[in-house]
Design a protein around this motif. Structure first.
Motif, PDB file in Angstrom:
ATOM      1  N   LYS A  42     -34.937 -23.130 -28.011  1.00  0.00           N
ATOM      2  CA  LYS A  42     -34.073 -24.108 -28.678  1.00  0.00           C
ATOM      3  C   LYS A  42     -33.290 -23.473 -29.825  1.00  0.00           C
ATOM      4  O   LYS A  42     -32.056 -23.594 -29.894  1.00  0.00           O
ATOM      5  CB  LYS A  42     -34.922 -25.280 -29.202  1.00  0.00           C
ATOM      6  CG  LYS A  42     -35.808 -25.910 -28.125  1.00  0.00           C
ATOM      7  CD  LYS A  42     -36.665 -27.036 -28.673  1.00  0.00           C
ATOM      8  CE  LYS A  42     -37.671 -26.630 -29.739  1.00  0.00           C
ATOM      9  NZ  LYS A  42     -38.770 -25.771 -29.289  1.00  0.00           N
ATOM     10  N   SER A  43     -34.013 -22.778 -30.701  1.00  0.00           N
ATOM     11  CA  SER A  43     -33.304 -22.146 -31.824  1.00  0.00           C
ATOM     12  C   SER A  43     -32.359 -21.055 -31.323  1.00  0.00           C
ATOM     13  O   SER A  43     -31.307 -20.816 -31.928  1.00  0.00           O
ATOM     14  CB  SER A  43     -34.299 -21.528 -32.800  1.00  0.00           C
ATOM     15  OG  SER A  43     -35.134 -22.527 -33.328  1.00  0.00           O
ATOM     16  N   THR A  44     -32.746 -20.422 -30.232  1.00  0.00           N
ATOM     17  CA  THR A  44     -31.880 -19.381 -29.677  1.00  0.00           C
ATOM     18  C   THR A  44     -30.541 -19.972 -29.231  1.00  0.00           C
ATOM     19  O   THR A  44     -29.497 -19.334 -29.379  1.00  0.00           O
ATOM     20  CB  THR A  44     -32.593 -18.673 -28.522  1.00  0.00           C
ATOM     21  OG1 THR A  44     -33.859 -18.204 -28.999  1.00  0.00           O
ATOM     22  CG2 THR A  44     -31.791 -17.503 -28.012  1.00  0.00           C
ATOM     23  N   PHE A  84     -31.065 -24.152 -40.749  1.00  0.00           N
ATOM     24  CA  PHE A  84     -31.972 -23.189 -40.131  1.00  0.00           C
ATOM     25  C   PHE A  84     -33.392 -23.742 -40.110  1.00  0.00           C
ATOM     26  O   PHE A  84     -33.773 -24.509 -40.986  1.00  0.00           O
ATOM     27  CB  PHE A  84     -31.943 -21.867 -40.901  1.00  0.00           C
ATOM     28  CG  PHE A  84     -30.621 -21.160 -40.808  1.00  0.00           C
ATOM     29  CD1 PHE A  84     -30.415 -20.165 -39.863  1.00  0.00           C
ATOM     30  CD2 PHE A  84     -29.576 -21.507 -41.651  1.00  0.00           C
ATOM     31  CE1 PHE A  84     -29.191 -19.522 -39.770  1.00  0.00           C
ATOM     32  CE2 PHE A  84     -28.349 -20.867 -41.566  1.00  0.00           C
ATOM     33  CZ  PHE A  84     -28.157 -19.872 -40.618  1.00  0.00           C
ATOM     34  N   GLN A  85     -34.138 -23.299 -39.087  1.00  0.00           N
ATOM     35  CA  GLN A  85     -35.510 -23.781 -38.963  1.00  0.00           C
ATOM     36  C   GLN A  85     -36.346 -23.359 -40.179  1.00  0.00           C
ATOM     37  O   GLN A  85     -37.084 -24.154 -40.733  1.00  0.00           O
ATOM     38  CB  GLN A  85     -36.114 -23.220 -37.679  1.00  0.00           C
ATOM     39  CG  GLN A  85     -37.466 -23.803 -37.353  1.00  0.00           C
ATOM     40  CD  GLN A  85     -37.897 -23.426 -35.954  1.00  0.00           C
ATOM     41  OE1 GLN A  85     -37.119 -22.921 -35.143  1.00  0.00           O
ATOM     42  NE2 GLN A  85     -39.156 -23.649 -35.661  1.00  0.00           N
ATOM     43  N   ASN A  86     -36.224 -22.076 -40.577  1.00  0.00           N
ATOM     44  CA  ASN A  86     -36.876 -21.611 -41.794  1.00  0.00           C
ATOM     45  C   ASN A  86     -35.822 -21.582 -42.871  1.00  0.00           C
ATOM     46  O   ASN A  86     -35.243 -20.547 -43.134  1.00  0.00           O
ATOM     47  CB  ASN A  86     -37.402 -20.186 -41.638  1.00  0.00           C
ATOM     48  CG  ASN A  86     -38.455 -20.097 -40.571  1.00  0.00           C
ATOM     49  OD1 ASN A  86     -39.314 -20.952 -40.472  1.00  0.00           O
ATOM     50  ND2 ASN A  86     -38.369 -19.064 -39.763  1.00  0.00           N
ATOM     51  N   LEU A 175     -28.566 -29.202 -36.396  1.00  0.00           N
ATOM     52  CA  LEU A 175     -29.741 -29.355 -37.253  1.00  0.00           C
ATOM     53  C   LEU A 175     -30.955 -28.792 -36.529  1.00  0.00           C
ATOM     54  O   LEU A 175     -31.359 -29.321 -35.492  1.00  0.00           O
ATOM     55  CB  LEU A 175     -29.976 -30.835 -37.581  1.00  0.00           C
ATOM     56  CG  LEU A 175     -28.848 -31.581 -38.297  1.00  0.00           C
ATOM     57  CD1 LEU A 175     -29.160 -33.077 -38.384  1.00  0.00           C
ATOM     58  CD2 LEU A 175     -28.638 -31.000 -39.694  1.00  0.00           C
ATOM     59  N   ASP A 176     -31.524 -27.715 -37.071  1.00  0.00           N
ATOM     60  CA  ASP A 176     -32.705 -27.130 -36.432  1.00  0.00           C
ATOM     61  C   ASP A 176     -33.969 -27.687 -37.079  1.00  0.00           C
ATOM     62  O   ASP A 176     -34.332 -27.300 -38.177  1.00  0.00           O
ATOM     63  CB  ASP A 176     -32.677 -25.599 -36.529  1.00  0.00           C
ATOM     64  CG  ASP A 176     -33.582 -24.945 -35.493  1.00  0.00           C
ATOM     65  OD1 ASP A 176     -34.432 -25.656 -34.917  1.00  0.00           O
ATOM     66  OD2 ASP A 176     -33.434 -23.728 -35.253  1.00  0.00           O
ATOM     67  N   GLU A 177     -34.608 -28.610 -36.393  1.00  0.00           N
ATOM     68  CA  GLU A 177     -35.826 -29.280 -36.853  1.00  0.00           C
ATOM     69  C   GLU A 177     -35.653 -29.869 -38.253  1.00  0.00           C
ATOM     70  O   GLU A 177     -36.339 -29.477 -39.194  1.00  0.00           O
ATOM     71  CB  GLU A 177     -37.016 -28.312 -36.794  1.00  0.00           C
ATOM     72  CG  GLU A 177     -37.126 -27.671 -35.414  1.00  0.00           C
ATOM     73  CD  GLU A 177     -38.529 -27.193 -35.070  1.00  0.00           C
ATOM     74  OE1 GLU A 177     -39.453 -27.400 -35.871  1.00  0.00           O
ATOM     75  OE2 GLU A 177     -38.686 -26.636 -33.972  1.00  0.00           O
ATOM     76  N   PRO A 178     -34.751 -30.857 -38.384  1.00  0.00           N
ATOM     77  CA  PRO A 178     -34.475 -31.422 -39.707  1.00  0.00           C
ATOM     78  C   PRO A 178     -35.674 -32.140 -40.318  1.00  0.00           C
ATOM     79  O   PRO A 178     -35.727 -32.301 -41.531  1.00  0.00           O
ATOM     80  CB  PRO A 178     -33.337 -32.413 -39.437  1.00  0.00           C
ATOM     81  CG  PRO A 178     -33.429 -32.737 -37.991  1.00  0.00           C
ATOM     82  CD  PRO A 178     -33.938 -31.497 -37.336  1.00  0.00           C
TER      83      PRO A 178
END
Ligand SMILES: Nc1ncnc2c1ncn2[C@@H]1O[C@H](COP(=O)(O)OP(=O)(O)OP(=O)(O)O)[C@@H](O)[C@H]1O
Ligand SMILES: [Mg+2]
Lengths: 254, 273
Positions: A42-44, A84-86, A175-178
């Motif tokens: 997903k993030s990729t 970003f996720q992190n 939005l990566d894992e908001p």
């Protein structure tokens, strides 16, 4: 024409196929969610849109442009913003400075007019500040305006990252894992904000999220992925009850 | 060439030199970048000797006073004029930096420093930003060098040695990296330290009934210890310490010790996921 189109995109990291022959498209004005187990790619997908990686094969188009011809720092100019996720904020700067960096793609001044802070530079700064203040009001960040990121709690940082992305005035917001790591109340806030971002600001949202409550609450369509490939695509209810998705999450019931 | 033409040129030429240096340096980070620039400054020494027709080689060049708007500026003859010249340049450069920091380019420097990935996602071209930052700092250093030449009167390949680079580095580390206040605080301290030391030496000498204590290398030893002390205990320098004290008072009694720490650090490969 769709706003964002993935066409048979494949990306490999060494022997690992992180994204496998993936096709989907995001329509203007919708909230589109990507779900899937850890490591699904997903993030990729986000990083491909940000042009951090070159796909092994396939096409990515945004708003009629071939995104693969664009360099990483050029993506924002087309109106794509992301989180970003992190969390990747500018740690040793204030919330206000972080949001102002979001305005960078609207820069009209050059080195000299900035060094001398000419009239055009001043006017631009006023505009930037006005725009940023609107977003601060929208996301209730007033209390943190002049605080350093380094001292802020996790939940606030997540919101600041969304704010910085909104400051770019995007067409598409990634939005990566908001909601990951947020409390129940904070997640509820995030849900309404995403709704408002779409309805009031007219921004298309593509998000990755594990919280199925949030996903079915805000998204129009959901893409389920596993091992880099598409499992199912449809409304939240359709995807949640899709046999392949159930199997990917719960294992084969044999 | 009149000074008012030569002086801006000093900055422009060094700025261009900075761009040429930046291009190979773009691939380097952290300690490797430091080694590269250090090597370059040592190499410069030899280049100056080799380029004798322009630079005068080991014999160097001499420079008397200059005239600006009818005022003679000479370090020996009219030291107060020289002071005003340096002050004016310092004020102008500082104003320029203050303006930069409140406009897009300055913010993009901060962005690239703190997170290259998200700077890029905000539309900042990393290579360009780094090149401009190199050019700018080289240009300002060029102006400082021109003033130093005027101050020294005579200069050769050894005038701008590594020792100066190290002193400048100490100023900024002790004052506080990444802030204008820090640069001034550091320069004041490192500038005054030799004076403090010699006064202290005389007093200590008088204590034992002698004249002054002469220990070779004492100055450098103390410089080194101060630098190590700062790196260990206050990497953000004096200005960073001041910020902490201010925050402590602002937030009393809610200040937490870890407030100024990075929460997490990731390896490069981990950061994107
Ligand atoms: N830069 C990289 N180099 C090598 N492998 C990578 C890289 N980025 C991601 N991967 C691998 O690609 C796969 C997909 O990773 P990705 O981060 O897209 O997963 P994800 O779906 O976002 O998972 P999560 O829910 O844990 O965030 C994983 O196996 C990951 O280890
Ligand atoms: Mg992920």
């Amino acid at each position: 024409m769709s706003l964002l189109e993935f066409e048979n995109v494949t990306l490999k990291f060494g022997g690992l196929t992180a994204v496998n022959d993936l096709s989907f498209s995001v329509e203007e004005g919708e909230v589109f969610a990507i779900v899937g187990p850890n490591g699904a790619g997903k993030s990729t997908v986000f990083n491909l849109i940000s042009r951090f990686y070159d796909p092994f094969a396939g096409q990515i188009r945004f708003d009629g442009h071939d995104l693969l011809q664009v360099k990483p720092s050029g993506v924002a100019a087309y109106g794509v913003a992301r989180t970003f996720q992190n969390i990747e904020l500018f740690e040793h700067a204030t919330v206000l400075q972080n949001l102002l960096v979001g305005r960078h793609r609207h820069r009209r001044t050059n080195l000299l007019s900035e060094v001398f802070f000419t009239r055009s530079a001043r006017r631009q700064e006023l505009e930037n500040r006005e725009k940023v203040e609107e977003i601060i009001d929208f996301l209730d960040l007033q209390a943190y305006r002049d605080k350093m990121i380094a001292g802020l709690p996790y939940g606030v940082r997540k919101v600041v990252e969304v704010a910085r992305a909104l400051a770019t005035d995007p067409k598409l917001l990634l939005l990566d894992e908001p909601a990951s790591g947020l409390s129940v109340e904070e997640t509820t806030d995030m849900r309404w904000w995403i709704d408002d971002i779409r309805r009031q600001m007219g921004i298309t949202v593509l998000m990755v999220e594990h919280d199925m409550g949030l996903v079915s609450g805000v998204s129009d369509r959901v893409l389920a992925m596993a091992d880099g490939a598409k499992l199912a695509l449809g409304t939240p209810a359709q995807v949640q009850s899709h046999p392949a998705v159930v199997e990917a999450y719960l294992g084969k019931a044999s | 060439m009149p000074f008012l033409v030569a002086f801006p040129l000093a900055g422009i030429l060094t700025g261009i030199a900075g761009v040429t240096v930046a291009i190979p340096a773009l691939r380097l980070h952290g300690i490797y970048l430091a080694i590269f620039t250090l090597a370059l400054s040592i190499l410069m020494d030899d280049l100056i000797v080799l380029a004798e027709p322009i630079t005068g080689g080991v014999a160097g060049k001499y420079m008397g006073g200059v005239e600006i708007f009818g005022h003679l500026v000479d370090r020996w003859g009219t030291p107060e004029q020289f002071f005003w010249l340096v002050l004016a340049v310092t004020v102008l450069v500082t104003l320029g930096y203050i303006n930069l920091l409140r406009t897009p380019l300055g913010r993009s420097f901060i962005a690239v420093r703190d997170s290259e990935v998200s700077a890029q996602a905000m539309g900042i071209d990393i290579a360009r930003t780094k090149t401009v930052s190199f050019a700018l700092s080289c240009a300002v250093t060029g102006w400082a060098g021109a003033l130093m030449g005027l101050y020294a009167g005579a200069f050769n390949n050894e005038s701008f040695s590594v020792v100066i680079s190290i002193q400048l580095l100490m100023m900024i580390v002790i004052g506080g990296l990444g802030s204008i206040h820090g640069a001034f605080l550091g320069a004041i301290i490192i500038g005054f330290l030799p004076q403090f030391l010699s006064i202290a030496k005389e007093n200590v000498g008088a204590l034992f009934g002698g004249s002054t204590v002469a220990i070779p290398g004492l100055e450098f030893g103390i410089f080194g210890m101060i630098l190590i002390g700062f790196i260990l205990f206050e990497p953000m320098g004096i200005y960073g310490r001041w910020l902490k004290i201010r925050t402590w008072f602002e937030l009393f009694p809610f200040y937490r010790k870890d407030m100024f720490k990075r929460q997490k650090s990731y390896l490069k490969t981990e950061r994107l996921r």
